[in-house]
Write a protein that holds these residues in place. Structure first.
Motif, PDB file in Angstrom:
ATOM      1  N   ALA A 110     -12.328  29.599  -2.793  1.00 46.61           N
ATOM      2  CA  ALA A 110     -13.794  29.660  -2.566  1.00 46.61           C
ATOM      3  C   ALA A 110     -14.270  28.224  -2.554  1.00 46.61           C
ATOM      4  N   PHE A 111     -14.863  27.622  -1.487  1.00 49.09           N
ATOM      5  CA  PHE A 111     -15.238  26.408  -1.614  1.00 49.09           C
ATOM      6  C   PHE A 111     -16.979  26.321  -1.723  1.00 49.09           C
ATOM      7  N   LEU A 112     -17.203  25.736  -2.814  1.00 46.01           N
ATOM      8  CA  LEU A 112     -18.902  25.737  -3.074  1.00 46.01           C
ATOM      9  C   LEU A 112     -19.555  24.250  -3.297  1.00 46.01           C
ATOM     10  N   ARG A 113     -20.708  24.212  -3.017  1.00 46.61           N
ATOM     11  CA  ARG A 113     -21.213  23.085  -3.317  1.00 46.61           C
ATOM     12  C   ARG A 113     -22.806  23.527  -4.027  1.00 46.61           C
ATOM     13  N   GLY A 114     -23.449  22.236  -4.553  1.00 47.46           N
ATOM     14  CA  GLY A 114     -24.708  22.668  -4.869  1.00 47.46           C
ATOM     15  C   GLY A 114     -25.589  21.487  -5.696  1.00 47.46           C
ATOM     16  N   THR A 115     -26.658  21.667  -6.374  1.00 45.61           N
ATOM     17  CA  THR A 115     -27.358  20.866  -7.174  1.00 45.61           C
ATOM     18  C   THR A 115     -27.893  21.588  -8.365  1.00 45.61           C
ATOM     19  N   VAL A 116     -28.159  20.652  -9.331  1.00 47.65           N
ATOM     20  CA  VAL A 116     -28.527  21.026 -10.715  1.00 47.65           C
ATOM     21  C   VAL A 116     -29.958  20.503 -10.848  1.00 47.65           C
ATOM     22  N   GLU A 117     -30.811  21.504 -11.082  1.00 45.82           N
ATOM     23  CA  GLU A 117     -32.121  21.254 -10.966  1.00 45.82           C
ATOM     24  C   GLU A 117     -33.030  21.649 -12.281  1.00 45.82           C
ATOM     25  N   GLN A 118     -33.978  20.768 -12.762  1.00 44.67           N
ATOM     26  CA  GLN A 118     -35.027  21.332 -13.855  1.00 44.67           C
ATOM     27  C   GLN A 118     -36.353  20.986 -13.092  1.00 44.67           C
ATOM     28  N   ASP A 119     -37.203  21.394 -13.687  1.00 47.35           N
ATOM     29  CA  ASP A 119     -38.701  21.442 -13.222  1.00 47.35           C
ATOM     30  C   ASP A 119     -39.076  19.932 -12.504  1.00 47.35           C
ATOM     31  N   PHE A 120     -38.620  19.017 -13.099  1.00 45.91           N
ATOM     32  CA  PHE A 120     -38.979  17.551 -12.411  1.00 45.91           C
ATOM     33  C   PHE A 120     -38.066  16.981 -11.584  1.00 45.91           C
ATOM     34  N   GLY A 121     -36.957  17.747 -11.195  1.00 43.91           N
ATOM     35  CA  GLY A 121     -36.353  17.142 -10.094  1.00 43.91           C
ATOM     36  C   GLY A 121     -34.772  17.582 -10.083  1.00 43.91           C
ATOM     37  N   VAL A 122     -34.050  17.049  -9.124  1.00 47.03           N
ATOM     38  CA  VAL A 122     -32.640  17.477  -9.241  1.00 47.03           C
ATOM     39  C   VAL A 122     -31.949  16.396 -10.269  1.00 47.03           C
ATOM     40  N   ILE A 123     -31.071  16.948 -11.068  1.00 45.43           N
ATOM     41  CA  ILE A 123     -30.483  16.072 -12.021  1.00 45.43           C
ATOM     42  C   ILE A 123     -28.935  15.718 -11.805  1.00 45.43           C
ATOM     43  N   ALA A 124     -28.348  16.698 -11.023  1.00 47.69           N
ATOM     44  CA  ALA A 124     -27.020  16.376 -10.561  1.00 47.69           C
ATOM     45  C   ALA A 124     -26.473  17.389  -9.155  1.00 47.69           C
ATOM     46  N   THR A 125     -25.469  16.793  -8.612  1.00 51.78           N
ATOM     47  CA  THR A 125     -24.984  17.441  -7.404  1.00 51.78           C
ATOM     48  C   THR A 125     -23.529  17.679  -7.601  1.00 51.78           C
ATOM     49  N   PHE A 126     -23.032  18.563  -6.858  1.00 52.72           N
ATOM     50  CA  PHE A 126     -21.552  19.081  -7.312  1.00 52.72           C
ATOM     51  C   PHE A 126     -20.883  19.582  -5.839  1.00 52.72           C
ATOM     52  N   MET A 127     -19.610  19.374  -5.767  1.00 51.11           N
ATOM     53  CA  MET A 127     -18.729  20.378  -4.830  1.00 51.11           C
ATOM     54  C   MET A 127     -17.698  20.940  -5.937  1.00 51.11           C
ATOM     55  N   ALA A 128     -17.005  22.096  -5.467  1.00 52.15           N
ATOM     56  CA  ALA A 128     -16.079  22.613  -6.106  1.00 52.15           C
ATOM     57  C   ALA A 128     -15.169  23.482  -5.332  1.00 52.15           C
ATOM     58  N   THR A 129     -13.999  23.769  -5.923  1.00 44.80           N
ATOM     59  CA  THR A 129     -13.224  24.825  -5.327  1.00 44.80           C
ATOM     60  C   THR A 129     -12.525  25.575  -6.365  1.00 44.80           C
ATOM     61  N   ILE A 130     -12.569  26.978  -6.272  1.00 43.78           N
ATOM     62  CA  ILE A 130     -12.024  27.763  -7.309  1.00 43.78           C
ATOM     63  C   ILE A 130     -10.976  28.539  -6.398  1.00 43.78           C
ATOM     64  N   ARG A 131      -9.915  28.956  -7.259  1.00 43.42           N
ATOM     65  CA  ARG A 131      -8.948  29.896  -6.767  1.00 43.42           C
ATOM     66  C   ARG A 131      -9.139  31.222  -7.524  1.00 43.42           C
ATOM     67  N   LYS A 132      -9.196  32.417  -6.600  1.00 41.16           N
ATOM     68  CA  LYS A 132      -9.564  33.575  -7.085  1.00 41.16           C
ATOM     69  C   LYS A 132      -8.070  34.168  -7.701  1.00 41.16           C
ATOM     70  N   VAL A 133      -7.929  34.537  -9.061  1.00 41.85           N
ATOM     71  CA  VAL A 133      -6.775  34.877  -9.410  1.00 41.85           C
ATOM     72  C   VAL A 133      -6.229  36.413  -9.075  1.00 41.85           C
ATOM     73  N   GLY A 134      -5.329  36.579  -8.660  1.00 39.79           N
ATOM     74  CA  GLY A 134      -4.887  38.031  -8.541  1.00 39.79           C
ATOM     75  C   GLY A 134      -5.224  38.392  -6.985  1.00 39.79           C
ATOM     76  N   GLN A 135      -5.772  37.421  -6.219  1.00 41.28           N
ATOM     77  CA  GLN A 135      -6.071  37.813  -4.652  1.00 41.28           C
ATOM     78  C   GLN A 135      -4.685  36.981  -3.833  1.00 41.28           C
ATOM     79  N   ASN A 136      -4.180  37.763  -3.021  1.00 40.48           N
ATOM     80  CA  ASN A 136      -2.966  37.406  -2.528  1.00 40.48           C
ATOM     81  C   ASN A 136      -3.061  37.197  -0.789  1.00 40.48           C
ATOM     82  N   ARG A 137      -4.294  37.498  -0.364  1.00 41.08           N
ATOM     83  CA  ARG A 137      -4.612  37.376   0.907  1.00 41.08           C
ATOM     84  C   ARG A 137      -4.628  35.818   1.572  1.00 41.08           C
TER      85      ARG A 137
END
Length: 154
Positions: free
Chosen positions: A127-154
């Motif tokens: 799974a390929f994901l991206r996003g932001t981390v926010e608090q009420d005063f604005g964005v404090i970080a951005t990120f991109m990530a890749t996760i591997r689903k364990v036990g999934q063989n498709r």
């Protein structure tokens, strides 16, 4: 016989916040409990989820602001909780393959911290994901990530 690893994380309605789920490992005492409760709300079905925590002072550095490692830890938790909020990774078993973070501003304890997690693409094992981390005063970080689903063989 059911493998206990089949579903290792709870994902239950939050009785105090309509529309939110509470996500977390069934075993207490794990790293994730530093951020409990972790709340998740689906924002765009199958595509975007909001993950919320209320960070405690223990997650701050000597400056009184969120420690960068604590923010990074929250992001790593949020990619899995967010994936669940997008309807994937129901077992909770996956591993981080890649995580890139851009810190934009210091976070603050005692204020809701939200990660808005977007599922960019999902394959049988990844799974390929991206996003932001926010608090009420604005964005404090951005990120991109890749996760591997364990036990999934498709």
């Amino acid at each position: 016989m059911t493998d206990e690893r089949e579903i290792a994380f709870d994902y239950l309605p939050d009785p105090n916040n309509a529309g939110w789920m509470i996500w977390g490992p069934r075993q207490n005492g794990r790293f994730n409990t530093l951020y409990n409760p972790v709340r998740v709300r689906e924002e765009e079905p199958g595509r975007v989820a909001r993950v919320r925590v209320l960070p405690d002072e223990i997650l701050t550095s000597v400056t009184g602001k969120m420690h960068g490692g604590a923010t990074a830890g929250f992001i790593d938790i949020a990619i899995f909780a967010g994936a669940r909020g997008c309807g994937i990774n129901e077992s909770g078993f996956a591993v981080t393959i890649d995580l890139s973070i851009q810190f934009l501003a210091p976070g603050e304890a005692g204020r809701n911290m939200d990660a808005v997690v977007e599922l960019v693409r999902e394959t049988g094992r990844m799974a390929f994901l991206r996003g932001t981390v926010e608090q009420d005063f604005g964005v404090i970080a951005t990120f991109m990530a890749t996760i591997r689903k364990v036990g999934q063989n498709r």
